[in-house]
Scaffold this motif. Sequence first.
Motif, PDB file in Angstrom:
ATOM      1  N   ASN A 152      -0.013  21.535 -29.046  1.00 16.63           N
ATOM      2  CA  ASN A 152       0.045  22.209 -27.745  1.00 16.63           C
ATOM      3  C   ASN A 152      -1.194  23.080 -27.575  1.00 16.63           C
ATOM      4  O   ASN A 152      -2.089  23.043 -28.401  1.00 16.63           O
ATOM      5  CB  ASN A 152       1.338  23.031 -27.623  1.00 16.63           C
ATOM      6  N   GLY A 153      -1.232  23.814 -26.487  1.00 13.45           N
ATOM      7  CA  GLY A 153      -2.389  24.684 -26.240  1.00 13.45           C
ATOM      8  C   GLY A 153      -3.523  23.931 -25.571  1.00 13.45           C
ATOM      9  O   GLY A 153      -3.330  23.304 -24.534  1.00 13.45           O
ATOM     10  N   ASP A 154      -4.696  23.983 -26.171  1.00  7.06           N
ATOM     11  CA  ASP A 154      -5.878  23.325 -25.613  1.00  7.06           C
ATOM     12  C   ASP A 154      -5.774  21.825 -25.904  1.00  7.06           C
ATOM     13  O   ASP A 154      -6.181  21.349 -26.966  1.00  7.06           O
ATOM     14  CB  ASP A 154      -7.149  23.912 -26.225  1.00  7.06           C
ATOM     15  N   MET A 155      -5.234  21.077 -24.953  1.00  6.12           N
ATOM     16  CA  MET A 155      -4.950  19.658 -25.184  1.00  6.12           C
ATOM     17  C   MET A 155      -6.220  18.820 -25.301  1.00  6.12           C
ATOM     18  O   MET A 155      -6.226  17.821 -26.002  1.00  6.12           O
ATOM     19  CB  MET A 155      -4.019  19.112 -24.098  1.00  6.12           C
ATOM     20  N   VAL A 156      -7.287  19.225 -24.647  1.00  7.57           N
ATOM     21  CA  VAL A 156      -8.562  18.517 -24.803  1.00  7.57           C
ATOM     22  C   VAL A 156      -9.010  18.620 -26.259  1.00  7.57           C
ATOM     23  O   VAL A 156      -9.374  17.624 -26.890  1.00  7.57           O
ATOM     24  CB  VAL A 156      -9.635  19.075 -23.838  1.00  7.57           C
ATOM     25  N   GLU A 157      -8.954  19.817 -26.793  1.00  8.53           N
ATOM     26  CA  GLU A 157      -9.345  20.034 -28.185  1.00  8.53           C
ATOM     27  C   GLU A 157      -8.420  19.284 -29.140  1.00  8.53           C
ATOM     28  O   GLU A 157      -8.866  18.636 -30.089  1.00  8.53           O
ATOM     29  CB  GLU A 157      -9.314  21.534 -28.495  1.00  8.53           C
TER      30      GLU A 157
END
Length: 189
Positions: A152-157
Amino acid sequence: ELSVALYRHLLGLEEGEGGLDQPAAGKDLNLLCCDIDPVLIERAQQCSPFPASISFASLDIMDCSARGPFLSSHLSRFGRSAFDIGFCMSVTMWIHLNHGDSGLIEFLSFLSSLCKYLLIEPQPWKCYRAAARRLRKLGRNDFDHFRSLAINGDMVERITEILTKDCAMELVCCFGNTSWDRSLLLFKS
């Protein structure tokens, strides 16, 4: 519409060029467009100006018993074992919400094994929260996996990390963000 626009762009055709009455210049360019929604697929088939070059198929990409034979059969028609490029637009969140962390990893791993290049548009985490909120407003239960997602969180990362570390792909380019504030990332195997 996106598939037809992409096809036109790849062939260098302007809007309105090509179609049923005019054979496309790129006989060797074939697109396979899959979606889980058969109604959407039927509408796309009926509206396609390039029915000989753009195929539409209703497919649950997470159904291993269906996807393997279908995609292998499609590729073998062209003497291929992999796609030159795969486009995954606004799909990762739905796979993730409905199949959990393991489903997202399986999906990305499968795509990376099937495509030389992969252009992906991950939805940001705020879209996940909005989808869950819409479901609750409708009086329905949360997505089965929403509360247990460790990715979760920064999905691109996070998706970049999965594709580069777990799937041995290389991030070639980030094309910036769409008007929906979603990154477009190009990976190479």
